[in-house]
Write an enzyme that holds these catalytic residues in place. Structure first.
Site, mmCIF file in Angstrom:
data_model
loop_
_atom_site.group_PDB
_atom_site.id
_atom_site.type_symbol
_atom_site.label_atom_id
_atom_site.label_comp_id
_atom_site.label_asym_id
_atom_site.label_seq_id
_atom_site.Cartn_x
_atom_site.Cartn_y
_atom_site.Cartn_z
ATOM 1 N N ASP A 87 0.849 -1.204 0.000
ATOM 2 C CA ASP A 87 0.000 0.000 0.000
ATOM 3 C C ASP A 87 0.883 1.253 0.000
ATOM 4 O OD1 ASP A 87 -1.614 -2.148 1.712
ATOM 5 O OD2 ASP A 87 -3.099 -0.778 0.904
ATOM 6 N N GLU A 112 -5.243 7.476 0.190
ATOM 7 C CA GLU A 112 -5.663 6.754 1.397
ATOM 8 C C GLU A 112 -4.596 6.716 2.493
ATOM 9 O OE1 GLU A 112 -6.934 2.659 0.985
ATOM 10 O OE2 GLU A 112 -7.566 2.596 3.067
ATOM 11 N N ASP A 175 -6.330 5.369 -4.446
ATOM 12 C CA ASP A 175 -6.317 4.233 -3.527
ATOM 13 C C ASP A 175 -5.162 3.353 -3.998
ATOM 14 O OD1 ASP A 175 -6.760 2.112 -1.862
ATOM 15 O OD2 ASP A 175 -8.954 2.243 -2.038
ATOM 16 N N ILE A 177 -3.806 0.604 -2.940
ATOM 17 C CA ILE A 177 -4.319 -0.761 -3.106
ATOM 18 C C ILE A 177 -5.743 -0.741 -2.586
ATOM 19 C CG2 ILE A 177 -4.235 -3.177 -2.386
ATOM 20 C CD1 ILE A 177 -1.309 -3.097 -2.329
ATOM 21 N N ASP A 178 -6.681 -0.928 -3.485
ATOM 22 C CA ASP A 178 -8.070 -1.040 -3.080
ATOM 23 C C ASP A 178 -8.369 -2.528 -2.974
ATOM 24 O OD1 ASP A 178 -10.716 -0.216 -2.536
ATOM 25 O OD2 ASP A 178 -11.255 -0.708 -4.603
ATOM 26 N N THR A 180 -7.518 -4.283 0.058
ATOM 27 C CA THR A 180 -6.310 -4.816 0.730
ATOM 28 C C THR A 180 -6.546 -6.232 1.231
ATOM 29 O OG1 THR A 180 -5.996 -2.561 1.473
ATOM 30 C CG2 THR A 180 -4.496 -4.184 2.376
ATOM 31 N N ASP A 327 -12.381 5.117 -3.031
ATOM 32 C CA ASP A 327 -12.945 3.777 -3.257
ATOM 33 C C ASP A 327 -13.895 3.740 -4.459
ATOM 34 O OD1 ASP A 327 -11.675 2.208 -1.321
ATOM 35 O OD2 ASP A 327 -12.984 2.985 0.258
HETATM 36 N N1 PPS Z 1 -17.286 -1.678 7.025
HETATM 37 C C1 PPS Z 1 -17.066 -1.348 5.768
HETATM 38 N N2 PPS Z 1 -18.097 -1.200 4.928
HETATM 39 C C2 PPS Z 1 -17.889 -0.889 3.646
HETATM 40 N N3 PPS Z 1 -16.685 -0.692 3.104
HETATM 41 C C3 PPS Z 1 -15.632 -0.823 3.901
HETATM 42 C C4 PPS Z 1 -15.757 -1.158 5.258
HETATM 43 N N4 PPS Z 1 -14.522 -1.221 5.793
HETATM 44 C C5 PPS Z 1 -13.662 -0.913 4.809
HETATM 45 N N5 PPS Z 1 -14.327 -0.663 3.661
HETATM 46 C C6 PPS Z 1 -13.769 -0.241 2.395
HETATM 47 O O1 PPS Z 1 -14.029 -1.196 1.398
HETATM 48 C C7 PPS Z 1 -12.932 -1.183 0.508
HETATM 49 C C8 PPS Z 1 -12.888 -2.466 -0.216
HETATM 50 O O2 PPS Z 1 -14.153 -2.600 -0.745
HETATM 51 P P1 PPS Z 1 -14.639 -3.939 -1.315
HETATM 52 O O3 PPS Z 1 -16.017 -3.775 -1.790
HETATM 53 O O4 PPS Z 1 -13.699 -4.356 -2.343
HETATM 54 O O5 PPS Z 1 -14.568 -4.871 -0.071
HETATM 55 S S1 PPS Z 1 -13.713 -6.106 0.039
HETATM 56 O O6 PPS Z 1 -12.544 -5.973 -0.775
HETATM 57 O O7 PPS Z 1 -14.556 -7.216 -0.329
HETATM 58 O O8 PPS Z 1 -13.309 -6.155 1.413
HETATM 59 C C9 PPS Z 1 -11.762 -0.967 1.401
HETATM 60 O O9 PPS Z 1 -10.753 -0.389 0.632
HETATM 61 P P2 PPS Z 1 -9.218 -0.622 1.015
HETATM 62 O O10 PPS Z 1 -9.028 -0.099 2.409
HETATM 63 O O11 PPS Z 1 -8.540 0.230 -0.005
HETATM 64 O O12 PPS Z 1 -8.942 -2.051 0.853
HETATM 65 C C10 PPS Z 1 -12.300 -0.038 2.464
HETATM 66 O O13 PPS Z 1 -12.055 1.298 2.171
HETATM 67 MG MG MG Z 2 -10.205 1.091 -0.972
HETATM 68 MG MG MG Z 3 -6.570 0.941 -0.029
HETATM 69 MG MG MG Z 4 -7.676 0.577 3.565
#
Ligand code: PPS
Ligand code: MG
Ligand code: MG
Ligand code: MG
Length: 389
Positions: A87, A112, A175, A177-178, A180, A327
């Site tokens: 990240d 981020e 982002d 790494i989206d 993570t 995101d």
């Molecule tokens: N509780 C909750 N509800 C909704 N979304 C949240 C929550 N917690 C985190 N995030 C954010 O979701 C990002 C990843 O989204 P995804 O839809 O790909 O979810 S996942 O990858 O299946 O976990 C993820 O992005 P990254 O932090 O970049 O990975 C978060 O920003």
């Molecule tokens: Mg993200």
């Molecule tokens: Mg991220």
């Molecule tokens: Mg994150």
């Protein structure tokens, strides 16, 4: 023709008023000056090229780390989300490349990550690891000669241009790494980079190093023998393209043309905690969707939707969760330029001009133009039923 000034309506708020110095302008010189001024404002060509390069280089670092992912790479941030050396490395590289490629532009980015945790005692080894990864990646790319960044340079790069965004001027949105959690699991993730101009997303790039080149419609399974790695890119008014990481030429992509919701397949977060599944399953039922949801991490969902792999993406976070612009910004333009629609649960377009958060009504829904009215109706009914239960 006798004109003092002209108001033009364009998607670019900065082209509003053009003053004509002379009252003797003839029509052809007026048209020429309009063409010149709007092409300067509307092209974003340099930024688009720089964004593709930045995301592609960052994707290489991420691929390398994912392959060699060690348990010790996973740290805990205050929000307990996993954050890895990738990240930080990805963010340092994207910022470094954007600044290098666009030296004459002020650099502002809503991203981020930040370097706070890396500046703490005990983080030196991690920081060194990130610095080595960044330098290795730059050296393999070769575009910047024999440059070697120090640990301090990497910390500065991570925080470079740090901004809260907003409705004025240009701001990158990143982002690094989206998804993570998907990354750590060895699954889907994306490097998501977009540019806001006066609060509107004008270009977006999504690098999805693990996304199969072939459709992942209803049968998505992680499979080692599928060719993977796609870069999606979209610029306002210019469509969406997908370029395989294998070096093949980019292809223009379009969302699905499906009109019958019973044939639609839909995407959801892999992480069940990220979406209220009672709402999404009620919506799917009302639409008559037969296929089970395809659960994948990250904005790879937007990329897959933009090329017609599925027809609908539903995201209904639990109450109190505030969506961040990084995101959704890149994913949003990738889908809309491919002919899709992205809105909140009431049908309003997403507003990226309010700073780092999206202030939205309940959830995010994405589909094609034909299916959107039926989807909005199903969403409305499902939410009303939930409220009255
Ligand atoms: N509780 C909750 N509800 C909704 N979304 C949240 C929550 N917690 C985190 N995030 C954010 O979701 C990002 C990843 O989204 P995804 O839809 O790909 O979810 S996942 O990858 O299946 O976990 C993820 O992005 P990254 O932090 O970049 O990975 C978060 O920003
Ligand atoms: Mg993200
Ligand atoms: Mg991220
Ligand atoms: Mg994150």
């Amino acid at each position: 023709m006798n004109i003092n000034c002209l108001r033009i309506v364009t998607p670019y708020p900065q082209v509003k008023l053009i003053s004509l110095k002379s009252r003797t302008h003839n029509f052809s010189s007026l048209v020429l000056s309009l063409k010149l001024s709007s092409s300067v404002v509307m092209s974003y060509d340099k930024e688009f090229t720089a964004a593709k390069k930045a995301a592609s280089i960052a994707a290489r670092l991420c691929q390398k780390v994912q392959k060699a992912l060690l348990q010790s790479d996973v740290q805990s941030k205050l929000d307990r989300s996993p954050v890895t050396v990738a990240d930080y490395g990805s963010q340092a590289l994207v910022n470094f490349v954007l600044e290098r490629e666009l030296p004459s532009e002020p650099f502002s980015i809503v991203a981020e990550e930040d370097s706070k945790d890396l500046r703490k005692d005990g983080a030196q080894d991690t920081l060194q690891r990130i610095t080595d990864l960044v330098n290795d990646t730059l050296s393999i790319d070769g575009s910047y000669g024999s440059i070697t960044l120090s640990t301090e340079d990497v910390l500065k790069a991570i925080d470079s241009g740090k901004s809260e965004g907003g409705s004025h001027g240009r701001h990158w949105v990143l982002d690094p790494i989206d998804g993570t959690k998907g990354f750590v699991r060895g699954d889907q993730y994306a490097i998501a980079l977009a540019l806001l101009d006066e609060g509107k997303v004008v270009l977006g790039v999504l690098a999805c190093p693990n996304l199969p080149l072939a459709s992942i419609s209803s049968d998505y399974q992680h499979s080692a023998d599928r060719e993977v790695g796609c870069l999606f890119f979209a610029k306002i008014g210019a469509g969406t393209y997908m370029q395989p990481h294998n070096g093949s030429s980019p292809v223009k992509v379009q969302v699905t043309a499906i009109e019958n919701s019973e044939e639609a397949s839909f995407f959801e977060s892999y992480e069940k905690a990220h979406s209220m599944h009672n709402i999404t399953s009620s919506i799917a039922k009302k639409l008559g969707v037969k296929a089970p949801p395809v659960r994948i991490d990250s904005q790879a969902k937007y990329g897959a939707l933009s090329r017609g792999d599925g027809a609908i993406y539903l995201r209904f976070p639990h109450k109190g969760y505030r969506e961040k612009i990084w995101d959704h910004a890149a994913g949003c333009i990738v889908v809309t330029e491919a002919g899709g629609v992205v809105s909140d649960a009431s049908g309003n377009p997403l507003d990226f001009s309010k700073g780092k958060y999206l202030d939205l009504d309940i959830g995010i829904i994405v589909t094609n133009q034909k299916l959107m009215p039926a989807l909005l109706k199903a969403v409305k009914e499902s939410l009303e039923e939930k409220a009255s239960s």
